[in-house]
Design a protein around this motif. Sequence first.
Motif, short mmCIF file in Angstrom:
data_model
loop_
_atom_site.label_atom_id
_atom_site.label_comp_id
_atom_site.label_asym_id
_atom_site.label_seq_id
_atom_site.Cartn_x
_atom_site.Cartn_y
_atom_site.Cartn_z
N ALA A 135 54.62 31.17 25.00
CA ALA A 135 53.36 31.88 24.77
C ALA A 135 52.71 32.30 26.08
O ALA A 135 51.92 33.22 26.11
N THR A 136 53.02 31.61 27.20
CA THR A 136 52.47 32.05 28.49
C THR A 136 53.36 33.10 29.13
O THR A 136 52.88 34.03 29.77
N VAL A 137 54.68 32.95 28.99
CA VAL A 137 55.59 33.85 29.70
C VAL A 137 55.61 35.24 29.07
O VAL A 137 55.63 36.24 29.77
N LYS A 138 55.57 35.28 27.75
CA LYS A 138 55.68 36.58 27.09
C LYS A 138 54.58 37.57 27.52
O LYS A 138 54.89 38.71 27.84
N PRO A 139 53.32 37.15 27.53
CA PRO A 139 52.28 38.09 27.99
C PRO A 139 52.53 38.57 29.42
O PRO A 139 52.28 39.73 29.73
N ILE A 140 53.06 37.68 30.28
CA ILE A 140 53.32 38.09 31.66
C ILE A 140 54.38 39.19 31.66
O ILE A 140 54.23 40.21 32.34
N LEU A 141 55.43 39.00 30.86
CA LEU A 141 56.45 40.04 30.75
C LEU A 141 55.84 41.34 30.26
O LEU A 141 56.20 42.42 30.71
N GLU A 142 54.91 41.20 29.31
CA GLU A 142 54.32 42.41 28.75
C GLU A 142 53.45 43.13 29.79
O GLU A 142 53.39 44.36 29.80
N ILE A 143 52.79 42.34 30.67
CA ILE A 143 52.02 42.98 31.74
C ILE A 143 52.97 43.77 32.62
O ILE A 143 52.71 44.91 33.00
N LEU A 144 54.13 43.18 32.92
CA LEU A 144 55.15 43.86 33.72
C LEU A 144 55.51 45.20 33.09
O LEU A 144 55.71 46.19 33.77
N GLY A 146 53.59 46.93 31.27
CA GLY A 146 52.45 47.83 31.18
C GLY A 146 52.03 48.45 32.51
O GLY A 146 51.16 49.30 32.55
N VAL A 147 52.64 48.00 33.62
CA VAL A 147 52.28 48.56 34.93
C VAL A 147 52.70 50.03 34.98
O VAL A 147 53.81 50.37 34.59
N PRO A 148 51.80 50.93 35.42
CA PRO A 148 52.18 52.35 35.47
C PRO A 148 53.37 52.55 36.42
O PRO A 148 53.45 51.90 37.46
N THR A 149 54.26 53.48 36.07
CA THR A 149 55.48 53.63 36.86
C THR A 149 55.18 54.15 38.27
O THR A 149 55.94 53.89 39.18
N VAL A 151 52.93 53.08 40.18
CA VAL A 151 52.72 51.89 40.99
C VAL A 151 54.06 51.31 41.42
O VAL A 151 54.27 50.94 42.59
N TYR A 152 55.01 51.26 40.47
CA TYR A 152 56.35 50.78 40.82
C TYR A 152 56.95 51.66 41.91
O TYR A 152 57.63 51.17 42.82
N GLY A 153 56.73 52.97 41.83
CA GLY A 153 57.29 53.90 42.81
C GLY A 153 56.81 53.57 44.22
O GLY A 153 57.61 53.43 45.15
N TYR A 154 55.49 53.39 44.37
CA TYR A 154 54.98 53.07 45.71
C TYR A 154 55.34 51.67 46.13
O TYR A 154 55.55 51.40 47.31
N PHE A 155 55.48 50.77 45.17
CA PHE A 155 55.95 49.42 45.46
C PHE A 155 57.34 49.50 46.10
O PHE A 155 57.63 48.84 47.11
N ALA A 156 58.20 50.32 45.53
CA ALA A 156 59.55 50.48 46.06
C ALA A 156 59.50 51.09 47.46
O ALA A 156 60.13 50.60 48.40
N LEU A 157 58.72 52.15 47.61
CA LEU A 157 58.69 52.89 48.88
C LEU A 157 58.03 52.09 50.00
O LEU A 157 58.54 52.04 51.12
N LEU A 158 56.91 51.45 49.70
CA LEU A 158 56.11 50.85 50.76
C LEU A 158 56.36 49.36 50.95
O LEU A 158 55.99 48.80 51.98
N VAL A 182 63.79 48.22 41.87
CA VAL A 182 62.45 48.20 41.25
C VAL A 182 62.52 48.72 39.81
O VAL A 182 61.87 48.16 38.92
N MET A 183 63.36 49.73 39.59
CA MET A 183 63.50 50.24 38.22
C MET A 183 64.05 49.13 37.30
O MET A 183 63.63 48.98 36.16
N GLY A 184 64.96 48.34 37.86
CA GLY A 184 65.51 47.21 37.10
C GLY A 184 64.41 46.25 36.67
O GLY A 184 64.36 45.79 35.53
N ILE A 185 63.52 45.95 37.61
CA ILE A 185 62.42 45.04 37.28
C ILE A 185 61.52 45.66 36.21
O ILE A 185 61.05 44.98 35.30
N MET A 186 61.34 46.97 36.33
CA MET A 186 60.49 47.63 35.34
C MET A 186 61.09 47.56 33.93
O MET A 186 60.38 47.38 32.95
N ILE A 187 62.42 47.67 33.85
CA ILE A 187 63.08 47.71 32.53
C ILE A 187 63.31 46.32 31.95
O ILE A 187 63.45 46.15 30.75
#
Lengths: 324, 284
Positions: A135-144, A146-149, A151-158, A182-187
């Motif tokens: 019950a704690t882990v699932k919401p965390i995965l769901e936040i992952l 829900g992060v706009p892509t 943000v992931y793009g700049y996370f990868a670049l910077l 980073v795309m792997g983490i997103m998926i």
Amino acid sequence: MTTEPMPAVEAPSIDRRAWVERILTGRQRVDRVRQVRESAILGLLFLAALVSVATTIGIVYTLALETFHFFQHVSIVDFLTDTQWTPLFTEKHYGIWPLLTATIVVSTIAMLVALPLGLLAAIGLSEYASPRLAATVKPILEILAGVPTVVYGYFALLFVTPLLQRFIPQLEVFNALSAGLVMGIMILPLVASLSEDAMRAVPQSLREGAYALGATKLEVVWRVVVPSSLSGIVAAFILAVSRAVGETMIVAIAMGQVPRFTLNPLVAMETMTAYIVQVSLGDTPHGTIEYQTIFAVGTTLFVITMVLNLLSYRFLKRFREVYE
Amino acid sequence: MSDPMTTLTTAQAARAEAARGTGPAPIAAGMDVEHLSAFYGRFQALDDITFPIHPGAVTAVIGPSGCGKSTFIRCLNRLHELTPGARVTGSVRLEGIEIYQPGIDPARVRQLIGMVFQKPNPFPTLSIYDNVLSGVRLHRPRLSRAEADEIVERSLRAAALWDEVKDKLKAPGTSLSGGQQQRLCIARALAVEPLVLLMDEPTSALDPIATYRIEELIWELKQRYTIVIVTHNMQQAARIADYVAFLLAGEERTGRLIEFDTAQRIFTNPKRKETEDYITGKIG
Ligand SMILES: Nc1ncnc2c1ncn2[C@@H]1O[C@H](COP(=O)(O)OP(=O)(O)O)[C@@H](O)[C@H]1O
Ligand SMILES: [Mg+2]
């Protein structure tokens, strides 16, 4: 209403027959209200379906039309065999391969991250985690998820690229490796949550059947749960691949815009989606061949993801049939 | 079936209620099945079944597993057609009215012909109280509190469950034991005031004591309802049935009616060799 149960009664049969008929034919006022409601809902559902079908037809029509114009200028053989993609230069080549390989390279890296981790996460959540932990882990995965892509793009670049450059000095600023990771983490959440659903659908009786034969927990998971939910897991994987192939922001930001025909993930490349972004953001005039290239690329992308989604659907359907 | 105590006033009361659309007290009604065949896609599960279902009596449908008993009973309330690709031919009449003719509302058919399934299936999100009312509320959306209370008590009493649950009507229906859940499902079906009650192996998931209580209940219910029960248990059929229909499927797995008769004759003096073999345990 009488309170005590009615005694057995045989009403004069002609009346009873009329009464039964009256009810069965559903012609009382309540019936008419209900019938109107049912057909209104049906109409609404039909309308909703119509909207999505019409939209799909519209998209396919636009794609097909512009792609057709494109192939009046460029031979389909060149498109499928040329290894250079330079429609924006004076010396023009229209080979899809550089874009296609870039898409394949980055998706492969993403899947190498998302599949094993996603599957492990699903096994952990469905078979090992206590309900509280899950019950704690699932919401965390769901936040992952829900992060706009972007943000992931700049996370990868910077963040990821500079980090990797400490270990791999020849890594270019724009590269497929960090975009893929980073795309792997997103998926990952997608894979984890769909596979977990598939595993939860395995009936408890199957697990107990294996335990009763003396299997350990690990054996039950690997020999019963995973094989029994395999088509569901495969469907999740295919859906994830189709998501990776269609991903746009991360690759546009972190992978560069150099259509190179290479499998080296350390250098800049341009995926199909990134090319579409590049041209649509520029000032390419409507109706030119440069403009039409994005539809040709879009059609290619559309065909690939459609095939993947159909495949996934087939697997899911097979899976559903097993346990119903 | 003709009841000497019948008075015109009770019959009139029932009809008056019917006219108000509030539904009558159940009056046992007969059914006629003629040349009934049922299909799943191209597979034919039943072929040319014909026999009457007598009012106010218990008709048991027996036969080995897979001979089409469930398919048959689901044809009687038009549940069969809900399976994709499934199809029915032939005739089923309730009180002489063809339930498969155009213009008949299947939802209303199922209101008059209630059903209880093999596995108890109380709605898990509803309390005992609301489970009983779940069907009634479909047909009578504006139910006063007093009426609702009265229907719940009457139905639970009729299902011989009242004394066990009267102090926990707000508890979830799924908190009951298996046998109690099955009686809750019977109460739920009775609350709609059907004429006929269909039961598909209602006791096969229950222990002997719970089974016994349900059988006792069926005895009481047949005073007021026509009952069709599927069972694979010969003793059970012998204990509760007035009439028995024996189905058997051949090589092509299509079920046919081998024999229909009173329970007494089927169990003491069957006409067909297959029936005798089956009830003495030689086949099935
Ligand atoms: N949904 C279905 N689709 C296809 N065939 C079915 C379906 N349900 C039952 N059958 C087939 O119809 C036949 C009769 O089944 P059923 O009525 O359940 O038998 P019984 O209740 O007597 O055990 C069997 O051969 C069964 O395999
Ligand atoms: Mg059955």
